[in-house]
Design a protein around this motif. Structure first.
Motif, PDB file in Angstrom:
ATOM      1  N   ARG A   1      -0.168  -5.597 -15.057  1.00  7.48           N
ATOM      2  CA  ARG A   1      -0.515  -6.164 -16.250  1.00  7.48           C
ATOM      3  C   ARG A   1      -1.344  -5.099 -17.045  1.00  7.48           C
ATOM      4  O   ARG A   1      -1.279  -5.176 -18.372  1.00  7.48           O
ATOM      5  N   GLU A   2      -2.362  -4.387 -16.174  1.00  9.90           N
ATOM      6  CA  GLU A   2      -3.097  -3.275 -17.088  1.00  9.90           C
ATOM      7  C   GLU A   2      -2.176  -2.373 -17.796  1.00  9.90           C
ATOM      8  O   GLU A   2      -2.561  -1.989 -18.978  1.00  9.90           O
ATOM      9  N   ALA A   3      -1.015  -2.012 -17.085  1.00  9.20           N
ATOM     10  CA  ALA A   3      -0.136  -1.140 -17.905  1.00  9.20           C
ATOM     11  C   ALA A   3       0.752  -1.679 -18.905  1.00  9.20           C
ATOM     12  O   ALA A   3       0.811  -1.015 -20.066  1.00  9.20           O
ATOM     13  N   ALA A   4       0.846  -3.020 -18.926  1.00  6.67           N
ATOM     14  CA  ALA A   4       1.798  -3.574 -20.145  1.00  6.67           C
ATOM     15  C   ALA A   4       0.547  -3.824 -21.274  1.00  6.67           C
ATOM     16  O   ALA A   4       1.088  -3.356 -22.345  1.00  6.67           O
TER      17      ALA A   4
ATOM     18  N   LEU B   1      -2.746  -6.386  -6.340  1.00  6.46           N
ATOM     19  CA  LEU B   1      -3.066  -5.228  -6.893  1.00  6.46           C
ATOM     20  C   LEU B   1      -1.845  -4.656  -7.645  1.00  6.46           C
ATOM     21  O   LEU B   1      -2.085  -3.958  -8.851  1.00  6.46           O
ATOM     22  N   VAL B   2      -0.498  -4.737  -7.326  1.00  4.71           N
ATOM     23  CA  VAL B   2       0.672  -4.304  -8.096  1.00  4.71           C
ATOM     24  C   VAL B   2       0.747  -5.069  -9.245  1.00  4.71           C
ATOM     25  O   VAL B   2       0.960  -4.506 -10.427  1.00  4.71           O
ATOM     26  N   ALA B   3       0.381  -6.330  -9.165  1.00  9.61           N
ATOM     27  CA  ALA B   3       0.320  -7.465 -10.500  1.00  9.61           C
ATOM     28  C   ALA B   3      -0.685  -7.024 -11.417  1.00  9.61           C
ATOM     29  O   ALA B   3      -0.459  -6.926 -12.813  1.00  9.61           O
ATOM     30  N   GLU B   4      -1.732  -6.648 -10.803  1.00  9.25           N
ATOM     31  CA  GLU B   4      -3.066  -6.347 -11.815  1.00  9.25           C
ATOM     32  C   GLU B   4      -2.664  -5.109 -12.419  1.00  9.25           C
ATOM     33  O   GLU B   4      -3.026  -4.763 -13.408  1.00  9.25           O
TER      34      GLU B   4
ATOM     35  N   ALA C   1       0.499 -10.617   6.326  1.00  8.70           N
ATOM     36  CA  ALA C   1       0.601 -11.376   5.115  1.00  8.70           C
ATOM     37  C   ALA C   1      -0.461 -11.296   4.230  1.00  8.70           C
ATOM     38  O   ALA C   1      -0.398 -11.045   2.926  1.00  8.70           O
ATOM     39  N   GLU C   2      -1.814 -11.202   4.811  1.00  6.62           N
ATOM     40  CA  GLU C   2      -2.873 -10.953   3.934  1.00  6.62           C
ATOM     41  C   GLU C   2      -2.763  -9.589   3.114  1.00  6.62           C
ATOM     42  O   GLU C   2      -3.105  -9.463   1.992  1.00  6.62           O
ATOM     43  N   GLY C   3      -2.200  -8.682   3.916  1.00  3.84           N
ATOM     44  CA  GLY C   3      -2.107  -7.381   3.441  1.00  3.84           C
ATOM     45  C   GLY C   3      -1.090  -7.400   2.506  1.00  3.84           C
ATOM     46  O   GLY C   3      -1.153  -6.759   1.380  1.00  3.84           O
ATOM     47  N   GLU C   4       0.218  -8.070   2.457  1.00  2.00           N
ATOM     48  CA  GLU C   4       1.074  -8.147   1.572  1.00  2.00           C
ATOM     49  C   GLU C   4       0.540  -8.823   0.368  1.00  2.00           C
ATOM     50  O   GLU C   4       0.723  -8.501  -0.954  1.00  2.00           O
ATOM     51  N   LYS C   5      -0.210  -9.796   0.662  1.00  2.64           N
ATOM     52  CA  LYS C   5      -0.674 -10.705  -0.656  1.00  2.64           C
ATOM     53  C   LYS C   5      -1.788  -9.615  -1.465  1.00  2.64           C
ATOM     54  O   LYS C   5      -1.637  -9.654  -2.735  1.00  2.64           O
ATOM     55  N   ARG C   6      -2.579  -9.156  -0.698  1.00  2.74           N
ATOM     56  CA  ARG C   6      -3.327  -8.191  -1.490  1.00  2.74           C
ATOM     57  C   ARG C   6      -2.649  -6.998  -2.271  1.00  2.74           C
ATOM     58  O   ARG C   6      -3.073  -6.566  -3.288  1.00  2.74           O
ATOM     59  N   SER C   7      -1.625  -6.513  -1.520  1.00  2.00           N
ATOM     60  CA  SER C   7      -0.883  -5.427  -2.244  1.00  2.00           C
ATOM     61  C   SER C   7      -0.066  -6.082  -3.397  1.00  2.00           C
ATOM     62  O   SER C   7      -0.161  -5.404  -4.747  1.00  2.00           O
ATOM     63  N   ASN C   8       0.338  -7.066  -3.395  1.00  2.49           N
ATOM     64  CA  ASN C   8       0.957  -7.880  -4.627  1.00  2.49           C
ATOM     65  C   ASN C   8       0.288  -8.138  -5.650  1.00  2.49           C
ATOM     66  O   ASN C   8       0.591  -7.822  -6.900  1.00  2.49           O
TER      67      ASN C   8
END
Length: 317
Positions: free
Chosen positions: A239-242, A233-236, A224-231
């Motif tokens: 956001r940067e791509a947008a 990073l994906v969101a960041e 869960a901690e890994g998935e949270k960190r992955s999400n």
């Protein structure tokens, strides 16, 4: 003259006999209690001692010992005049004891003692070894009867210490010093042993399940901690791509507006850029199948592209 000589020889012989008869050698680590006319006189120490023959007599002490007869330990009572002052071990036979949870167990113990005061050992008890053994057995029953079976196996040293205190208090009156008490064996019924074995197996299985559950819980937390960190990073990244895309679109709009000498409508420029993006995706759409259906709004977007290009050409001229 001859009669006198005979009398002197007889007297001398009598004195020698009395001396020899009264001579008593006591070995090292032994003691002998002497009575004179039935009352206590003295205690002989190791070495050469002399007593009055026919007047002084050693007082015997009763000793109860166990001898192997026919494969079994049989108690034998003996009378001895020499008291052994060395440390002696008394290995009394196993006895049945009831624990606090009503389980019958067989306990075998050993007791180490030493005679400190021979006079008390002779006069304070009728049978020293028997008195020590019976007191040890009763004290053992009393201590074991206060404990449950599970605690009994882990409390041997505690029982030994309590027994030694009780035995030492009684031993002071008997002239005996109890140096150590040890429980040798504790035998339990077969059915109780089987039940304890099953209980131990169940306890080990329970601990294994607890460890497995704990490992799975820690693994789930890690996932869960890994998935949270992955999400995150994906969101960041999105956001940067947008942000970059919006910045690129803004620069494209500024570029088109500057090319049109600020005579173009910004909304029309936005439609133009969207139309370009739409045109870029048409080849990919065409790969979807033999027939491609375009929405009605696509014509307006394509029209905006054409009008903007015309304006740009006119402006450049």
């Amino acid at each position: 003259m001859d009669a006198m000589l005979v009398i002197m020889l007889v007297f001398a012989l009598l004195v020698v006999v009395l001396l020899i008869k009264g001579l008593m050698i006591v070995q090292q680590s032994e003691a002998v209690v002497i009575e004179r006319l039935g009352s206590y006189q003295k205690t002989l120490t190791p070495g050469v001692n002399w007593i009055i023959p026919f007047v002084d007599k050693p007082r015997s002490i009763k000793v109860r010992r166990y001898q192997a007869i026919g494969g079994e330990n049989v108690a034998v009572v003996q009378e001895e005049t020499r008291i052994d002052r060395r440390e002696t071990v008394l290995d009394f036979p196993a006895q049945s004891v009831i624990t606090a949870d009503n389980v019958s167990v067989t306990v075998n113990g050993a007791l180490y003692f030493q005679v400190i005061d021979p006079e008390r050992a002779v006069y304070q008890t009728e049978n020293l070894i028997q008195a020590i053994e019976i007191l040890a057995k009763t004290s053992l029953r009393s201590e074991v009867g206060r404990m449950e079976l599970d605690k009994l196996f882990e409390s041997r040293q505690e029982i030994n210490d309590k027994l030694q205190i009780v035995m030492d208090e009684a031993g002071n009156k008997w002239g005996v010093k109890v140096t150590r008490v040890e429980i040798q064996d504790i035998n339990i019924p077969v059915e109780v042993e089987d039940a304890m074995r099953k209980q131990m197996a169940a306890e080990r299985e329970r601990r294994a399940l607890v460890l497995q559950a704990s490992g799975e819980r820690e693994a789930a937390i890690a996932r869960a901690e890994g998935e949270k960190r992955s999400n995150i990073l994906v969101a960041e990244g999105e956001r940067e791509a947008a942000i970059l895309m919006a910045d690129g679109q803004r620069q494209a709009i500024d570029k088109v507006l500057s090319a049109g000498n600020e005579k173009l409508d910004p909304q029309l420029v936005v439609g133009y850029l969207l139309g370009l993006e739409y045109l870029k995706t048409l080849p990919e759409i065409g790969k979807q199948g033999d027939r491609v259906f375009l929405p009605y709004e696509a014509s307006s977007v394509l029209g905006a592209v054409g009008s903007i290009e015309a304006l740009l050409k006119g402006t450049s001229k």
